[in-house]
Design a protein around this motif. Structure first.
Motif, PDB file in Angstrom:
ATOM      1  N   ARG A   1     -14.811  -2.280  24.759  1.00 20.46           N
ATOM      2  CA  ARG A   1     -15.330  -3.643  24.826  1.00 20.46           C
ATOM      3  C   ARG A   1     -16.471  -3.775  25.826  1.00 20.46           C
ATOM      4  O   ARG A   1     -17.170  -4.793  25.842  1.00 20.46           O
ATOM      5  CB  ARG A   1     -14.223  -4.623  25.246  1.00 20.46           C
ATOM      6  CG  ARG A   1     -13.107  -4.795  24.238  1.00 20.46           C
ATOM      7  CD  ARG A   1     -12.127  -5.862  24.706  1.00 20.46           C
ATOM      8  NE  ARG A   1     -12.751  -7.170  24.800  1.00 20.46           N
ATOM      9  CZ  ARG A   1     -12.784  -7.905  25.899  1.00 20.46           C
ATOM     10  NH1 ARG A   1     -12.259  -7.452  27.023  1.00 20.46           N
ATOM     11  NH2 ARG A   1     -13.361  -9.100  25.894  1.00 20.46           N
ATOM     12  N   VAL A   2     -16.669  -2.767  26.674  1.00 24.22           N
ATOM     13  CA  VAL A   2     -17.629  -2.909  27.762  1.00 24.22           C
ATOM     14  C   VAL A   2     -19.031  -3.161  27.229  1.00 24.22           C
ATOM     15  O   VAL A   2     -19.741  -4.053  27.706  1.00 24.22           O
ATOM     16  CB  VAL A   2     -17.601  -1.670  28.679  1.00 24.22           C
ATOM     17  CG1 VAL A   2     -18.710  -1.760  29.725  1.00 24.22           C
ATOM     18  CG2 VAL A   2     -16.240  -1.559  29.352  1.00 24.22           C
ATOM     19  N   THR A   3     -19.440  -2.392  26.234  1.00 25.92           N
ATOM     20  CA  THR A   3     -20.774  -2.590  25.664  1.00 25.92           C
ATOM     21  C   THR A   3     -20.900  -3.983  25.063  1.00 25.92           C
ATOM     22  O   THR A   3     -21.928  -4.651  25.228  1.00 25.92           O
ATOM     23  CB  THR A   3     -21.068  -1.525  24.606  1.00 25.92           C
ATOM     24  OG1 THR A   3     -21.050  -0.233  25.222  1.00 25.92           O
ATOM     25  CG2 THR A   3     -22.438  -1.751  23.971  1.00 25.92           C
ATOM     26  N   ALA A   4     -19.842  -4.432  24.390  1.00 26.06           N
ATOM     27  CA  ALA A   4     -19.874  -5.767  23.791  1.00 26.06           C
ATOM     28  C   ALA A   4     -19.978  -6.845  24.867  1.00 26.06           C
ATOM     29  O   ALA A   4     -20.696  -7.844  24.695  1.00 26.06           O
ATOM     30  CB  ALA A   4     -18.637  -5.985  22.931  1.00 26.06           C
ATOM     31  N   LEU A   5     -19.275  -6.655  25.986  1.00 25.36           N
ATOM     32  CA  LEU A   5     -19.345  -7.623  27.077  1.00 25.36           C
ATOM     33  C   LEU A   5     -20.741  -7.662  27.690  1.00 25.36           C
ATOM     34  O   LEU A   5     -21.282  -8.740  27.958  1.00 25.36           O
ATOM     35  CB  LEU A   5     -18.309  -7.275  28.147  1.00 25.36           C
ATOM     36  CG  LEU A   5     -16.854  -7.570  27.799  1.00 25.36           C
ATOM     37  CD1 LEU A   5     -15.924  -6.907  28.807  1.00 25.36           C
ATOM     38  CD2 LEU A   5     -16.600  -9.070  27.754  1.00 25.36           C
TER      39      LEU A   5
END
Length: 244
Positions: free
Chosen positions: A130-134
């Motif tokens: 999820r880090v890239t999406a965040l």
């Protein structure tokens, strides 16, 4: 005000009843909060407004389980936290609350991506995928591998916001998140917070800046440790219209 457990669990994000907070004892005692009653509904954008020393940050810390109330009932996310032990409060924070502060508190030796990943590792919650999406959600996907020193103040605050969302908290507490930012950058951060509210997340923003209250669904004014007024706003302004 009394609410049933069902109402607290489904309709109310924060419920404080007769909450006090006293630092020190005897002649050195400081009464930071004096019998506070407060409700913030789930999915609401609430601004807690007050001058320096009014008790608003103490109020924020009690809601977030950083500090314990001296007396009174504290229910957050449907859970009674007022009498929990410090270790239990740590579990509560990891599971329910995200924090954003005026000073970004990023780890200087870690990149933007790593600053978010470390929270996932420490809490055991969230997904590194999820880090890239965040980062994309806060407009920083292309700065993921930059260190804090390579980012502007506004970019660092956006990383801090993404980090606060890494564990997918139901409640986001933001203590003076625009205090160190210029107007245009502050508007960007406020806009991101409004977006989170539109997604159904509960946002509680602490500020001394009365202009910021324009964007809130509920404005709670704190003076000398007491709730001076609580007002609902049926037509919140857009963050882009805020001036100070």
């Amino acid at each position: 005000m009394t609410a049933t457990p069902e109402a607290v669990a489904t309709d109310t994000a924060v419920l404080l009843e007769a909450v006090t907070k006293v630092f020190g004892t005897d002649d050195a005692a400081v009464h930071a909060l004096r019998g506070v009653d407060l409700e913030i509904r789930a999915g609401q954008f609430a601004v807690v407004l007050g001058p320096s020393g009014s008790g608003k940050t103490t109020l924020c810390n009690i809601i977030g389980g950083i500090e314990a109330a001296t007396s009174g009932s504290v229910t957050v996310g449907g859970e009674q936290i007022g009498e929990r032990k410090p270790a239990d409060l740590g579990d509560f924070r990891r599971n329910h609350v995200g924090f954003v502060f005026q000073f970004f508190n990023l780890i200087p030796t870690l990149t933007a991506r790593e600053n978010i990943e470390v929270i996932i590792e420490l809490t055991g919650r969230g997904d590194k995928a999820r880090v890239t999406a965040l980062l994309d959600a806060v407009g920083l996907a292309d700065r993921a591998d930059n260190f804090p020193s390579q980012l502007s103040g506004g970019e660092q605050q956006r990383v801090a916001l993404a980090r606060a969302l890494a564990t997918d908290p139901a409640i986001l507490l933001a203590d003076e998140p625009t205090g160190a930012l210029d107007l245009d950058t502050g508007r960007q951060i406020l806009g991101l917070l409004q977006d989170l509210r539109r997604q159904g997340r509960t946002v509680v923003l602490i500020t001394h800046n009365a202009s910021v209250a324009q964007i809130a669904d509920r404005v709670i004014t704190v003076v000398d440790g007491r709730i001076e007024s609580t007002e609902d706003n049926d037509s919140p302004a857009d963050a882009s219209d805020v001036t100070w």
